[in-house]
Design a protein around this motif. Sequence first.
Motif, PDB file in Angstrom:
ATOM      1  N   ILE B 109      31.766  38.212  27.967  1.00 26.93           N
ATOM      2  CA  ILE B 109      30.525  38.911  28.293  1.00 26.93           C
ATOM      3  C   ILE B 109      30.099  38.501  29.695  1.00 26.93           C
ATOM      4  O   ILE B 109      29.610  39.301  30.486  1.00 26.93           O
ATOM      5  N   ASN B 110      30.343  37.220  30.008  1.00 25.80           N
ATOM      6  CA  ASN B 110      29.962  36.678  31.300  1.00 25.80           C
ATOM      7  C   ASN B 110      30.934  37.172  32.380  1.00 25.80           C
ATOM      8  O   ASN B 110      32.139  36.941  32.291  1.00 25.80           O
ATOM      9  N   SER B 111      30.411  37.837  33.398  1.00 19.29           N
ATOM     10  CA  SER B 111      31.281  38.416  34.431  1.00 19.29           C
ATOM     11  C   SER B 111      32.062  37.338  35.181  1.00 19.29           C
ATOM     12  O   SER B 111      33.216  37.556  35.563  1.00 19.29           O
ATOM     13  N   ALA B 112      31.438  36.181  35.401  1.00 22.93           N
ATOM     14  CA  ALA B 112      32.121  35.112  36.133  1.00 22.93           C
ATOM     15  C   ALA B 112      33.296  34.566  35.313  1.00 22.93           C
ATOM     16  O   ALA B 112      34.379  34.293  35.846  1.00 22.93           O
ATOM     17  N   SER B 113      33.107  34.408  33.994  1.00 24.79           N
ATOM     18  CA  SER B 113      34.199  33.936  33.133  1.00 24.79           C
ATOM     19  C   SER B 113      35.277  35.004  33.009  1.00 24.79           C
ATOM     20  O   SER B 113      36.475  34.694  33.001  1.00 24.79           O
ATOM     21  N   ALA B 114      34.862  36.256  32.912  1.00 23.51           N
ATOM     22  CA  ALA B 114      35.826  37.345  32.802  1.00 23.51           C
ATOM     23  C   ALA B 114      36.756  37.341  34.013  1.00 23.51           C
ATOM     24  O   ALA B 114      37.963  37.553  33.886  1.00 23.51           O
ATOM     25  N   LEU B 115      36.180  37.054  35.176  1.00 23.13           N
ATOM     26  CA  LEU B 115      36.974  37.047  36.405  1.00 23.13           C
ATOM     27  C   LEU B 115      38.074  35.983  36.347  1.00 23.13           C
ATOM     28  O   LEU B 115      39.221  36.242  36.713  1.00 23.13           O
ATOM     29  N   THR B 116      37.731  34.794  35.851  1.00 21.22           N
ATOM     30  CA  THR B 116      38.757  33.740  35.798  1.00 21.22           C
ATOM     31  C   THR B 116      39.817  34.054  34.734  1.00 21.22           C
ATOM     32  O   THR B 116      40.994  33.755  34.914  1.00 21.22           O
ATOM     33  N   ILE B 117      39.389  34.678  33.623  1.00 19.13           N
ATOM     34  CA  ILE B 117      40.373  35.043  32.591  1.00 19.13           C
ATOM     35  C   ILE B 117      41.312  36.130  33.125  1.00 19.13           C
ATOM     36  O   ILE B 117      42.512  36.126  32.854  1.00 19.13           O
ATOM     37  N   MET B 118      40.755  37.052  33.916  1.00 12.81           N
ATOM     38  CA  MET B 118      41.582  38.099  34.524  1.00 12.81           C
ATOM     39  C   MET B 118      42.693  37.490  35.383  1.00 12.81           C
ATOM     40  O   MET B 118      43.826  37.975  35.398  1.00 12.81           O
ATOM     41  N   ASP B 182      21.208  35.221  39.244  1.00 10.45           N
ATOM     42  CA  ASP B 182      21.904  34.628  40.382  1.00 10.45           C
ATOM     43  C   ASP B 182      23.335  34.228  40.042  1.00 10.45           C
ATOM     44  O   ASP B 182      23.677  33.056  40.001  1.00 10.45           O
ATOM     45  N   TYR B 183      24.182  35.220  39.762  1.00 13.06           N
ATOM     46  CA  TYR B 183      25.630  35.002  39.668  1.00 13.06           C
ATOM     47  C   TYR B 183      26.290  36.353  39.871  1.00 13.06           C
ATOM     48  O   TYR B 183      25.605  37.364  40.065  1.00 13.06           O
ATOM     49  N   ILE B 184      27.601  36.383  39.843  1.00  7.22           N
ATOM     50  CA  ILE B 184      28.342  37.591  40.252  1.00  7.22           C
ATOM     51  C   ILE B 184      27.791  38.863  39.623  1.00  7.22           C
ATOM     52  O   ILE B 184      27.623  39.884  40.297  1.00  7.22           O
ATOM     53  N   PHE B 185      27.434  38.808  38.338  1.00  4.71           N
ATOM     54  CA  PHE B 185      26.945  40.002  37.663  1.00  4.71           C
ATOM     55  C   PHE B 185      25.670  40.538  38.314  1.00  4.71           C
ATOM     56  O   PHE B 185      25.563  41.724  38.641  1.00  4.71           O
ATOM     57  N   GLY B 186      24.702  39.642  38.516  1.00  4.43           N
ATOM     58  CA  GLY B 186      23.423  40.062  39.083  1.00  4.43           C
ATOM     59  C   GLY B 186      23.577  40.576  40.503  1.00  4.43           C
ATOM     60  O   GLY B 186      23.010  41.611  40.876  1.00  4.43           O
ATOM     61  N   HIS B 187      24.342  39.839  41.318  1.00  5.29           N
ATOM     62  CA  HIS B 187      24.543  40.236  42.722  1.00  5.29           C
ATOM     63  C   HIS B 187      25.124  41.648  42.776  1.00  5.29           C
ATOM     64  O   HIS B 187      24.716  42.489  43.575  1.00  5.29           O
TER      65      HIS B 187
END
Lengths: 288, 412
Positions: B109-118, B182-187
């Motif tokens: 769900i977290n965009s920052a975690s999704a990015l690392t899993i990708m 204040d993280y990738i999703f919000g920005h």
Amino acid sequence: MFLLEQVVNGLVLGGYYLLVALGLSLIFSVGGIVNLAHGAFYALGAYASLEIAKYTGFGPSVVLSPVAVALLGILFERFILRRFYTADPVLSLLVTFGLAMLTEQLIRIIWGASPLPATIPPTFRGSIIVGDFLFSRYRLLLLGVVAAVLLGIWLLLQKTSFGRVVRAGIQRPDMVAALGIKLQPYMTTVVMIGVGMAAMAGAFFAPITIVQPAMGAEIINVAFVVVVIGGLGSFWGVVIASLLVGVVRGITIHFAPAAGEASIYVLLFLVLMLRPRGLLGERIEKFE
Amino acid sequence: MKRHTRRQVLQAGAALAGSATLGFPSISYGQSDKIKIGHLTPLTGFLGALGAYAQLGIRMAAEEINQSGGVMGRQIDLMSEDSVNPATAATKAQRMLEQDGAVVLMGEINSASALTIMQVAARNKKLYMQIGARSDALRGKNCNRYTFHVDIPNTVMVNAVGAALLRDNMVKGKKFFTLTADYIFGHDLLGAAKRFFSANDGNLIGDELIATDVTDFSPYLLKIRQAKPDIVCSNLAGNQVTTLIKQYAEFGLPYPIVGFNLNTADAWAAGEGNLAGTWPTVWYHTLDVPASKTFVANFIKKHGKPPENHAWIEYISLKIMAQAMNATKSTDTEALIAYLEKETEFDILKARKGHFRSWDHQLMQEAYPFTIKAKGEAKDKWDLLALGAAVPGPNEKLEVLAPTREQNPCTL
């Protein structure tokens, strides 16, 4: 002018930290125990108040919930804390930390991981504007409650024989024992009051923050920072530190929002650099 | 009944494989007979409440699939864990592929975690179905050919709510003040919001970035009051939205509030009478579609509460994955990617079917703007939202709200 508004708002916020931090400080000062489970009682206070409010409405719930949790505090002191007063501090840290995690998981099992809804009673919704300042009615109510509790605790500590023994127990537990006074019942009461205050903070903050299993872990950090800044064993130290932390956070968010959450830790660092015992910390022999 | 020995089965299998071309390399002898699926979702932190629903949804799909005979006759073994944070998510994803024998990765769900899993998926050349993270960048400049995205991206959410705002004359010449996670999703969401404002003559007069662990919004609310906007707009995530809604109601500021991201669990947690404004959603349990109603009824029977949008999306995601494996008779990464890239249509319990767009791997599907039901209109405490008509409309292509090839820098 806008800055002043943030300062005033920070003072109000500081009042909320105070309810949690003062109990933490009292238990620390008298028993020498850093109660990492303090946040758990805050969370239990919030959940209990929502359960009680189903039957009684908001008013009685914020009174009954702290009372119920305070009673739980008696068991906590009698069966857990009491074993660790003279033990290695690491042990009490571990046991209270474990209890905090246990409580968080129990809450997750009983009430679920999803946050529970809670609302402010209609009378206290909205804000009032005094001069150029905007105040949330509910936070003003909260401020009143904090002031009343603070006064109560101060009178208890300064003006009663109970308070005299507790204050003496903080400084020289050996002398108190030599005078034939058993500190244990006093400690039970101190823990009861301390966790009751944490529960009261939880009950009052349920309508404006998120009631979720990890809420206790969130508050304990700030409360701990406040206690350390204020100084051990100092009533007014904790009061001043709470307000200071609230104000510093507000001012920082005004000028540099990104640094808002870090600001209180910078404050902690600065205070400890200049005054290792905290702002008004007294020299307590057993902790030196 | 005569039981076939392992040797006989293997011989028969070898004969079959020999007669066919060498098309099924993934069904190897050493593999356990269960299909292992690695699933990661945040169970703690500011997205934890959503992750709890995600887990219920995907588990329900796994049970249904297994009860009806599994995938290619094999049972699904769902390994589901708390992704905790981006670094831990990557470590766990790597471990699931390397040691636990997962054939595909799903969740987040977290965009920052999704990015690392990708990144882990790409490095290991394994399929990752990214289910619940909405940042445009994941299917834009950070896209990779091993990842497929199910949830609607930020741009679609902004466009879904934006259409409703334009209709209500709430954009042109209006002053907006935004609060942003204040993280990738919000920005990313703020970027999409800015593009929307500038394309439609809205003025952004202020923005505050808010850390995901902030529990007191009062200093920000004071700043909003000083700025005197026409409309306050939330680009927040997870339980940040709940805190904002509660404290906004507490202070009772006079400016209408809208938002470009909200998950129903966060709306439910806000409490009665606190939520207002127009928001987007990808699915809601009152949706008037027969298949959706069956899913909702089964979920309520099992868990005593209606499913949240993350329960729904995880449920359909595993169903899509099972359909892909059954159709290709394979768990092979390349075979699955080829199948999904064919823009096969999937029943996603909505009025219109969905498909993955071949060039950015984004699921094309309907979204819905919603407003809040007035007091007394709700049937129960879950029935908060008044769903608007699905967007895009029935005569439009599903792609109209999504970023175009010109807008999306993705090259697979």
